[in-house]
Design an enzyme around this catalytic site. Structure first.
Site, PDB file in Angstrom:
ATOM      1  N   CYS A 233       0.944  -1.177   0.092  1.00 19.87           N
ATOM      2  CA  CYS A 233      -0.021   0.055   0.156  1.00 19.87           C
ATOM      3  C   CYS A 233       0.816   1.281   0.210  1.00 19.87           C
ATOM      4  CB  CYS A 233      -0.970  -0.025   1.301  1.00 19.87           C
ATOM      5  SG  CYS A 233      -1.848  -1.566   1.396  1.00 19.87           S
TER       6      CYS A 233
ATOM      7  N   ASP B  87      39.307  -0.599  20.008  1.00 18.47           N
ATOM      8  CA  ASP B  87      40.119   0.686  20.264  1.00 18.47           C
ATOM      9  C   ASP B  87      40.388   0.683  21.822  1.00 18.47           C
ATOM     10  OD1 ASP B  87      41.921   2.901  19.977  1.00 18.47           O
ATOM     11  OD2 ASP B  87      40.541   4.143  20.787  1.00 18.47           O
TER      12      ASP B  87
END
Length: 706
Positions: free
Chosen positions: A23, A399
């Site tokens: 739709c 890191d």
């Protein structure tokens, strides 16, 4: 929208009433055909339409009249909530249902041959299936086979062969199924809708000596916003006066209040719990962190997951195949055994059972629900593709600085060899005051904590010794501050007992800085970047989930290894330059395929980009992290990582369950054709049941908490 379109050229509208992705596509095509529209794009997940060109809301609603869509401006507040059972589109279903029951009752009383029940069933079909038939017949004329087309053929066919009651039942059950789809998608979108209501629409602003309540759209950067205890902040800014605790759960997902004072950054949507704050506004309302979160999550909902792309491609071929199969069942058996009515009926039942409702909705509901849940818990996932990739992760690279550690070095040990500790620390801080080395700040902070007057110390002839340390004259004495290797050069060698102490500190992950003269060592200071309290527990959880964990750092091997052992990572890679991190991520991808990189979103940008999923820490207030990462953890809380992986894995499992169940239930229903047991009743119940179970299964993702 296309990247070539500028923000000013595009107008966004919110749409209410989408029942399915098909739709939404029809609405998009209708809008594109409107006069004055150059381009349009619908975001089904966020229930929005982006239009390039000049258009009115009335024209947009006319384009969505086939689905009775309601359109409003993006910034316009929601209309008053109407209970699900009161929705206009559901009223015709009630009327059709009453007509069906009344006709069935009349059929029992007057006999099946009486025309009155048939008229009642026909009225029920027309009222309940009016919009369905319009869409279905229009698609049929264009040879577009979607669920509306299949249902239209099945219902009209049932009426032609005299199965009026079953035709009416199919219409009503299909309408109920669509209503449930609409309800489930609205429920999934509510997590984002609730974010929009977090920040107040007005704020108390002081301009000159006058305090006025002003709408957020009219507040300017630089205005002073006054926030009283118990009020929510309407805008982002910096505190210029006052101290208070703020509940930042709406932005970071953390319910523990955070103390804010002068020069601290504050965000719209957060709650001022205690004192009075005066805040200088730093961003316009459309640029606030909360606005960015809402925008990014809505865009994420438009990003299709790989499984959704598979479903869409599959449905493209599956639906026409079902139509051909139904025709073959209706035509071929009667050529050999006669009994056209029975086999046409079986063919119509195959059309109904083949309706791909459950399959089409299986992925988007799960993706929208998971992304919405993550946003409420302070995690931004940029799209379905990253949701799926996170669920498949085999390795995560971290890191070290600022991710596994706090990123703020601190003095941990002061060992004096000759002299008073405070005097030696004062001399060291005075010399380091002129240094640019990142560890210098740790020594200065330590001296400040102890209340030492290092700023009053007179220093001459300051000089930096590249890569090794610094030197300066104090009271006509030349002092050196630097690494142990600097003093090995100055003194030829360091005494064994001192070297052993330094080595011991280094093996525990600390960096040693030495204070001395050309002839003797006076003291050495150990500095370490403290681990986050959560790092060890998070790494343990990830290892338990079967994910390999790797720490990447530019630190020396000895320090890196010590920290790696403390947190419990599987592997440590040290002495890395930014380009080395990038190379390592590529190697890790070659080994595992699905790899994440966790960093701060700035220094680690190349590695974040090279990984399958880039995860940025502390997204709140960091535009770079929000823009560059695939996933942003809004707070500096690593605990969000295992939650995100578990949510993604659960979403992946639910998507797989949904697709498998949708196809399996249809396969079972289709097998009932062989003995001739498939009826329209069973067909529509299998389709509606599958759709309902798939959506309810997806909504289970709302229950997953951090």
């Amino acid at each position: 929208m296309s990247e070539s379109l500028t923000k000013e050229e595009i107008k966004a509208y919110r749409v209410q009433g989408f029942s399915c992705a098909g739709c939404a596509k029809t609405f998009e095509n209708n809008v594109k055909k409107l006069q004055g529209v150059e381009d349009a794009e619908v975001n089904f997940g966020a229930s929005k339409v982006y239009v390039q060109g000049h258009i009115t809301i009335e024209e947009l609603e006319k384009a969505g009249a086939f689905e009775n869509l309601k359109v409003r401006d993006e910034n316009e507040p929601k209309a008053e909530h109407i209970p699900f059972w009161k929705h206009k589109e559901n009223i015709k279903v009630y009327i059709a249902l009453i007509l069906l029951v009344a006709s069935w009752f009349l059929g029992n009383q007057l006999g099946e041959e009486h025309p009155l029940p048939t008229i009642g069933y026909a009225a029920s079909i027309l009222i309940g299936g009016y919009t369905l038939f319009i869409k279905g017949l229009r698609n049929l004329s264009r040879l577009q086979f979607d669920m509306n087309t299949l249902m239209t053929i099945a219902v009209i066919g049932a009426a032609i062969i005299g199965e009026w009651m079953e035709g009416a039942t199919v219409v009503i059950l299909f309408a109920i199924s669509e209503a449930l789809e609409r309800y489930s998608m609205d429920k999934a979108r509510q997590s984002i809708e609730s974010l929009m209501d977090i920040a107040p629409k007005e704020a108390l602003i002081r301009r000159g000596n006058k305090e006025t309540s002003i709408h957020v759209d009219n507040i300017q950067v630089g205005d002073i916003m006054i926030v009283k205890s118990g009020q929510k902040l309407a805008m982002d800014g910096l505190v210029v006066k006052g101290t208070s605790t703020l509940n930042q759960a709406a932005i970071t997902g953390e319910s523990v209040p955070v103390t804010k004072t002068v020069d601290d950054e504050v965000f719209s949507g957060t709650l001022n719990e205690e004192g009075l704050l005066e805040v200088r506004v730093t961003k316009r309302v459309e640029d606030t962190t909360l606005s960015k979160i809402i925008h990014l999550v809505e865009e994420a909902q438009a990003e299709r997951a790989p499984s959704q792309a598979f479903v869409d491609k599959f449905a493209k071929y599956y639906t026409p195949a079902i139509v051909i199969l139904a025709m073959l069942i209706a035509v071929i058996p009667p050529l050999f055994v006669g009994d056209w009515s029975t086999w046409i009926y079986q063919g119509l039942a195959v059309l109904v059972v083949g309706c791909p409702c459950a399959l089409v909705v299986s992925t988007p509901v799960a993706v929208v629900t998971a992304i919405g849940n993550a946003a409420k818990n302070g995690v931004l996932i940029k799209g379905g593709i990253y949701l799926e990739e996170t669920g498949n992760l085999k390795a995560i690279a971290f890191d070290k600085t600022g991710t596994l550690t706090k990123g703020i070095p601190a003095v941990t040990d002061i060992v004096t060899v000759n002299g008073n500790e405070n005097e030696l620390l004062t001399i060291t801080a005075a010399i380091e005051k002129g240094s640019q080395h990142p560890l210098a700040s740790a020594i200065i902070r330590k001296a400040e904590e102890k209340g030492l007057n290092f700023n009053d110390v007179s220093m001459k002839e300051f000089q930096s010794i590249t890569g090794k340390g610094v030197k300066a004259k104090i009271n006509n004495e030349l002092y050196y501050v630097g690494s142990p290797s600097l003093f090995e050069e100055l003194h030829n060698q360091i005494k064994t007992n001192l070297k052993e102490k330094m080595t011991h500190l280094q093996t525990t992950g600390k960096t040693v800085m030495v204070l001395g003269t050309e002839t003797e060592i006076l003291a050495f200071i150990a500095v370490a970047d403290e681990l986050r309290e959560s790092s060890k527990a998070v790494i343990s959880k990830l290892n338990h989930l079967g994910v390999e964990t790797v720490m990447l750092t530019g630190d020396n091997q000895r320090t890196a290894k010590a920290i790696g052992q403390q947190v419990g990572v599987s592997d440590v890679e040290a002495d890395l330059l930014p380009e080395d991190k990038l190379t390592f991520i590529k190697q890790l991808r070659g080994k595992h395929q699905h790899v994440a990189m966790v960093g701060d979103g700035v220094n680690d940008a190349p590695a974040l980009a090279a990984s399958t999923v880039g995860v940025a820490m502390g997204g709140a207030g960091t535009d770079t992290a929000l823009e560059t990462a695939d996933i942003a953890l809004m707070s500096d809380d690593l605990n969000k990582l295992p939650y995100t992986i578990q949510l993604s894995q659960k979403a992946m499992a639910i998507i797989k369950q949904n697709i498998t169940f949708s196809l399996a239930i249809k396969a079972v229903a289709l097998l009932l054709v062989v003995p001739g047991w498939l009826t329209l009743w069973i067909a529509i119940f299998s389709d509606m049941g599958a759709t309902l179970l798939v959506t309810l299964n997806s909504l289970r993702l709302l229950r997953i908490k951090k």
